[in-house]
Design a protein around this motif. Structure first.
Motif, PDB file in Angstrom:
ATOM      1  N   THR A 182      86.451 -17.368  44.918  1.00  0.00           N
ATOM      2  CA  THR A 182      87.674 -17.905  44.212  1.00  0.00           C
ATOM      3  C   THR A 182      87.230 -18.690  42.948  1.00  0.00           C
ATOM      4  O   THR A 182      88.006 -19.041  41.953  1.00  0.00           O
ATOM      5  CB  THR A 182      88.516 -18.671  45.146  1.00  0.00           C
ATOM      6  OG1 THR A 182      87.794 -19.658  45.807  1.00  0.00           O
ATOM      7  CG2 THR A 182      89.242 -17.717  46.277  1.00  0.00           C
ATOM      8  N   ASP A 183      86.076 -19.173  42.909  1.00  0.00           N
ATOM      9  CA  ASP A 183      85.633 -20.182  41.676  1.00  0.00           C
ATOM     10  C   ASP A 183      84.971 -19.337  40.724  1.00  0.00           C
ATOM     11  O   ASP A 183      84.381 -18.463  40.859  1.00  0.00           O
ATOM     12  CB  ASP A 183      84.852 -21.492  42.406  1.00  0.00           C
ATOM     13  CG  ASP A 183      85.475 -22.092  43.499  1.00  0.00           C
ATOM     14  OD1 ASP A 183      86.915 -22.220  43.509  1.00  0.00           O
ATOM     15  OD2 ASP A 183      84.954 -22.603  44.214  1.00  0.00           O
ATOM     16  N   ARG A 184      84.800 -20.134  39.554  1.00  0.00           N
ATOM     17  CA  ARG A 184      84.435 -19.600  38.425  1.00  0.00           C
ATOM     18  C   ARG A 184      82.973 -20.036  38.074  1.00  0.00           C
ATOM     19  O   ARG A 184      82.606 -21.112  38.864  1.00  0.00           O
ATOM     20  CB  ARG A 184      85.400 -19.926  37.178  1.00  0.00           C
ATOM     21  CG  ARG A 184      86.848 -19.073  37.371  1.00  0.00           C
ATOM     22  CD  ARG A 184      87.653 -19.281  36.189  1.00  0.00           C
ATOM     23  NE  ARG A 184      87.053 -18.487  35.003  1.00  0.00           N
ATOM     24  CZ  ARG A 184      87.706 -18.794  33.807  1.00  0.00           C
ATOM     25  NH1 ARG A 184      88.842 -19.411  33.823  1.00  0.00           N
ATOM     26  NH2 ARG A 184      86.983 -17.975  33.019  1.00  0.00           N
ATOM     27  N   SER A 185      82.371 -19.637  37.014  1.00  0.00           N
ATOM     28  CA  SER A 185      80.929 -20.161  36.794  1.00  0.00           C
ATOM     29  C   SER A 185      81.172 -21.719  36.206  1.00  0.00           C
ATOM     30  O   SER A 185      82.200 -22.195  35.593  1.00  0.00           O
ATOM     31  CB  SER A 185      80.648 -19.360  35.398  1.00  0.00           C
ATOM     32  OG  SER A 185      79.656 -19.933  35.119  1.00  0.00           O
ATOM     33  N   PHE A 186      80.345 -22.508  36.480  1.00  0.00           N
ATOM     34  CA  PHE A 186      80.321 -23.769  36.044  1.00  0.00           C
ATOM     35  C   PHE A 186      79.132 -24.397  35.350  1.00  0.00           C
ATOM     36  O   PHE A 186      79.179 -25.582  34.777  1.00  0.00           O
ATOM     37  CB  PHE A 186      80.426 -24.619  37.359  1.00  0.00           C
ATOM     38  CG  PHE A 186      79.092 -24.509  38.372  1.00  0.00           C
ATOM     39  CD1 PHE A 186      78.334 -25.704  38.173  1.00  0.00           C
ATOM     40  CD2 PHE A 186      79.287 -23.597  39.258  1.00  0.00           C
ATOM     41  CE1 PHE A 186      77.030 -25.672  39.081  1.00  0.00           C
ATOM     42  CE2 PHE A 186      78.101 -23.329  40.155  1.00  0.00           C
ATOM     43  CZ  PHE A 186      77.076 -24.326  40.051  1.00  0.00           C
ATOM     44  N   ASN A 187      78.256 -23.518  35.234  1.00  0.00           N
ATOM     45  CA  ASN A 187      77.236 -23.952  34.099  1.00  0.00           C
ATOM     46  C   ASN A 187      76.532 -22.610  33.676  1.00  0.00           C
ATOM     47  O   ASN A 187      76.865 -21.452  34.184  1.00  0.00           O
ATOM     48  CB  ASN A 187      76.251 -24.797  34.836  1.00  0.00           C
ATOM     49  CG  ASN A 187      75.613 -25.977  33.911  1.00  0.00           C
ATOM     50  OD1 ASN A 187      75.357 -25.561  32.631  1.00  0.00           O
ATOM     51  ND2 ASN A 187      75.246 -26.933  34.256  1.00  0.00           N
ATOM     52  N   GLU A 188      75.400 -22.823  32.749  1.00  0.00           N
ATOM     53  CA  GLU A 188      74.480 -21.729  32.418  1.00  0.00           C
ATOM     54  C   GLU A 188      73.249 -22.035  33.023  1.00  0.00           C
ATOM     55  O   GLU A 188      72.747 -22.948  32.744  1.00  0.00           O
ATOM     56  CB  GLU A 188      74.576 -21.531  30.908  1.00  0.00           C
ATOM     57  CG  GLU A 188      73.918 -20.083  30.355  1.00  0.00           C
ATOM     58  CD  GLU A 188      73.660 -20.286  28.991  1.00  0.00           C
ATOM     59  OE1 GLU A 188      74.243 -19.116  28.395  1.00  0.00           O
ATOM     60  OE2 GLU A 188      73.154 -20.913  28.248  1.00  0.00           O
ATOM     61  N   PHE A 189      72.520 -21.024  33.777  1.00  0.00           N
ATOM     62  CA  PHE A 189      71.402 -21.330  34.395  1.00  0.00           C
ATOM     63  C   PHE A 189      70.208 -20.359  33.981  1.00  0.00           C
ATOM     64  O   PHE A 189      70.399 -19.492  33.496  1.00  0.00           O
ATOM     65  CB  PHE A 189      71.666 -20.975  35.976  1.00  0.00           C
ATOM     66  CG  PHE A 189      72.748 -21.661  36.551  1.00  0.00           C
ATOM     67  CD1 PHE A 189      72.571 -23.100  37.127  1.00  0.00           C
ATOM     68  CD2 PHE A 189      74.133 -21.366  36.637  1.00  0.00           C
ATOM     69  CE1 PHE A 189      73.388 -23.809  37.423  1.00  0.00           C
ATOM     70  CE2 PHE A 189      75.286 -22.233  37.033  1.00  0.00           C
ATOM     71  CZ  PHE A 189      74.787 -23.452  37.474  1.00  0.00           C
ATOM     72  N   HIS A 190      69.012 -20.912  34.035  1.00  0.00           N
ATOM     73  CA  HIS A 190      67.756 -19.906  33.847  1.00  0.00           C
ATOM     74  C   HIS A 190      67.340 -19.263  34.990  1.00  0.00           C
ATOM     75  O   HIS A 190      66.633 -18.360  34.782  1.00  0.00           O
ATOM     76  CB  HIS A 190      66.713 -20.949  33.335  1.00  0.00           C
ATOM     77  CG  HIS A 190      66.903 -21.989  32.520  1.00  0.00           C
ATOM     78  ND1 HIS A 190      67.689 -23.180  32.488  1.00  0.00           N
ATOM     79  CD2 HIS A 190      67.051 -21.726  30.851  1.00  0.00           C
ATOM     80  CE1 HIS A 190      67.918 -23.824  31.221  1.00  0.00           C
ATOM     81  NE2 HIS A 190      67.517 -22.903  30.337  1.00  0.00           N
TER      82      HIS A 190
END
Length: 292
Positions: A220-228
């Motif tokens: 249900t939740d969306r992306s919260f950051n950009e990850f390596h």
């Protein structure tokens, strides 16, 4: 016709009681899952049905109930029962340096990619009780990368997150974990990373300082950051194809270009719409590098 006895012609077979019961049960399970989602926010509606059914019946026996409808009624009015059911539906199987060859491959193939980054963000999606996260913290510490890394450890279950954040595990597990650590290419004495007390072992505070624990629902939740780097191991196997596709979208959106995506040994990106946007970094360990 005179002289003949009329009998109704049957063009369809009579309803099979077994099929009717199975359909009734499927409807009941659907209503239970809908109630869990609407009232508590836990969305299991697209989990693999055979696994769901087996675990729901396990909880039925535990609650000494006869039907799924009875379980639904109890779950709707008893939060403790709901939490027991959710714990049954999400089986947490993990250990330190689980699949040691994966961590050995990570040292060899991913660590060199991370060395030139000024800061590193790694997401452990579905972190469970945290063993995988602490394993990565140890690996990065030994490679001199931990001080510039933030590890994000998320799970939908608040209870297991609390246990993960405490970093306390049964002492009897340490012997097994030590073997895994050695096979994963460990460079020190594993015992230096934890403090033993009676029957428990707690990991050193310096390993926890760069870990962010947070509740996050992949459904249900969306992306919260950009990850390596994103670890999402042995999570997708519980989802149906529709939900797998949704989570793959989330992972792709959350991974930076040239980032590394790590799946479980029974999972793959081969048949996803994003397959052409990755190159295989290690086919055996299911590590992929995002190229587009």
């Amino acid at each position: 016709m005179r002289g003949n006895v009329w009998t109704p012609r049957t063009t369809e077979r009579e309803e099979d009681p077994v099929d009717e019961e199975a359909e009734r049960e499927r409807i009941e399970i659907g209503l239970l899952l809908e109630g869990l989602f609407r009232l508590y926010g836990y969305d299991f509606r697209h989990y693999a049905y055979p696994t769901l059914r087996r675990r729901i019946w396990h909880r039925l026996y535990g609650e000494r109930l006869q039907t799924v409808s009875e379980l639904q009624a109890r779950v709707m009015h008893d939060r403790n029962c709901m939490e027991r059911l959710v714990s049954d539906l999400v089986i947490h199987v993990t250990e330190m340096f689980r699949d040691p060859s994966l961590f050995a491959a990570f040292r060899q193939k991913v660590v060199p990619l991370l060395r030139n980054l000024p800061s590193i963000r790694i997401w452990h999606a579905g972190c469970s009780t945290g063993e995988e996260v602490y394993s990565m913290a140890i690996l990065l510490y030994e490679e001199g990368l931990y001080d510039r890394t933030t590890l994000y450890a998320t799970d939908m279950n608040e209870g297991v997150l609390q246990r993960a954040e405490q970093g306390v595990y049964p002492l009897k597990k340490m012997r097994e974990y030590t073997k895994n650590y050695i096979h994963a290419g460990g460079k020190d004495e594993f015992s230096r990373y934890y403090k033993a007390a009676e029957d428990s072992a707690s990991f050193q505070s310096f390993l926890r300082k760069n870990i962010v624990f947070a509740q996050h629902n992949l459904v249900t939740d969306r992306s919260f950051n950009e990850f390596h780097v994103i670890f999402c191991r042995n999570v997708l196997i519980y989802f149906d194809s529709e939900l797998q596709a949704k989570v793959h979208d989330l992972m792709y959106e959350s991974l930076c270009r040239a980032g590394v995506f790590v799946l479980g040994d029974k999972e793959t990106i081969t048949f996803t719409k994003h397959a052409a946007y990755y190159e295989i970094l290690d086919p055996q360990e299911k590590m992929y590098c995002k190229i587009k």
